[in-house]
Design a protein around this motif. Sequence first.
Motif, PDB file in Angstrom:
ATOM      1  N   PRO A 163     -51.954 106.321  29.126  1.00 41.21           N
ATOM      2  CA  PRO A 163     -51.149 105.333  28.396  1.00 41.21           C
ATOM      3  C   PRO A 163     -49.662 105.399  28.741  1.00 41.21           C
ATOM      4  N   PHE A 164     -48.998 104.335  28.315  1.00 41.17           N
ATOM      5  CA  PHE A 164     -47.550 104.175  28.486  1.00 41.17           C
ATOM      6  C   PHE A 164     -46.803 105.454  28.077  1.00 41.17           C
ATOM      7  N   ASP A 202     -56.592 101.168  29.408  1.00 41.69           N
ATOM      8  CA  ASP A 202     -55.764 101.026  28.198  1.00 41.69           C
ATOM      9  C   ASP A 202     -55.782  99.573  27.721  1.00 41.69           C
ATOM     10  N   GLU A 222     -50.110 103.883  36.397  1.00 42.71           N
ATOM     11  CA  GLU A 222     -49.486 102.693  36.964  1.00 42.71           C
ATOM     12  C   GLU A 222     -48.199 103.050  37.705  1.00 42.71           C
ATOM     13  N   THR A 266     -50.701  96.550  26.006  1.00 40.09           N
ATOM     14  CA  THR A 266     -51.260  97.903  26.139  1.00 40.09           C
ATOM     15  C   THR A 266     -50.236  98.966  25.736  1.00 40.09           C
ATOM     16  N   ILE A 267     -49.030  98.531  25.479  1.00 34.72           N
ATOM     17  CA  ILE A 267     -47.947  99.501  25.255  1.00 34.72           C
ATOM     18  C   ILE A 267     -48.142 100.417  24.031  1.00 34.72           C
ATOM     19  N   GLN A 324     -48.199  97.926  31.747  1.00 34.88           N
ATOM     20  CA  GLN A 324     -47.304  98.753  30.923  1.00 34.88           C
ATOM     21  C   GLN A 324     -45.831  98.407  31.171  1.00 34.88           C
ATOM     22  N   SER A 325     -45.560  97.631  32.228  1.00 32.30           N
ATOM     23  CA  SER A 325     -44.164  97.255  32.545  1.00 32.30           C
ATOM     24  C   SER A 325     -43.912  95.769  32.303  1.00 32.30           C
TER      25      SER A 325
END
Length: 274
Positions: A85-86, A44, A115, A56-57, A143-144
Amino acid sequence: MRVSITEIKEMKQKREKIPMLTAYDYVTAKVVDEVGVPLILVGDSLGMVMLGYESTIPVTMEEMLHHTKAVVRGAKKALIVGDMPFMTYHTSISDALHNAARFIQEGGAQAVKLEGGEVVAEKVRRLVDCGIPVMGHIGLTPQSIYQLGGYKVQGKTSEMAKKLLKDAQILEEAGAFAVVLECVPAALSKLITEKAGIPTIGIGAGPDCDGQVQVISDILGLYTEFVPKHAKQYAKLAEGIKAAVTDYVTEVKSVSFPTMKQSYTMDESLLDNL
Ligand code: KIV
């Protein structure tokens, strides 16, 4: 035949290092595959290095599938991992299954990556039970970033180190075939690698992981807005492209391109009566 997850796991047993790269398009995937890279990640990260997002969010399933299909068409031998993805796997097991299945059925990938450690273990187990190979991803999980407070090295305190080791073990128990360790101190990655029965694939995690993964745009010097400490530039393609485009513009303006070498001919007498 494509590389299988069994072959990837055997590489750890044989102490054969596992090179992995991201790819996002047909042409690049073809080249990477022809070199013999056994694992290709449609990361991503494409949101940043291909689509120009800040993180990447914002990346969507549709964008990931679009690029995954192109990579699958280009790479005939490598095992292709689609990056979920997120928020496409956190909301419920059924969402995780639905979206992972799309990567396999529509995208043509052979595995997915998600993730997180313990927090996603239940989903990992369910995907694996349903026949979908899963690669884990712990340490710095982009993503975090809002929760982590930025792109920071993870696992530097004994508490965080313990948690990362536990997460790796939980992912293995849940059935993941490999786990990415991102931005983890080298000594901790070495310990996790020694204790894990599945391959660890490092990115900014030192030389002792079973494999290494890099974002292709970083190692080719194509994405220059931010070059992570862990990336080595094997080429400077952005500079090469800039030089080529500059030459092209100069030649178009000075009418030294195209010449007759790049032009088509005809019987010019046919034009006389026009
Ligand atoms: O999206 C990506 O490219 C990744 C790698 C950095 C592991 O997740």
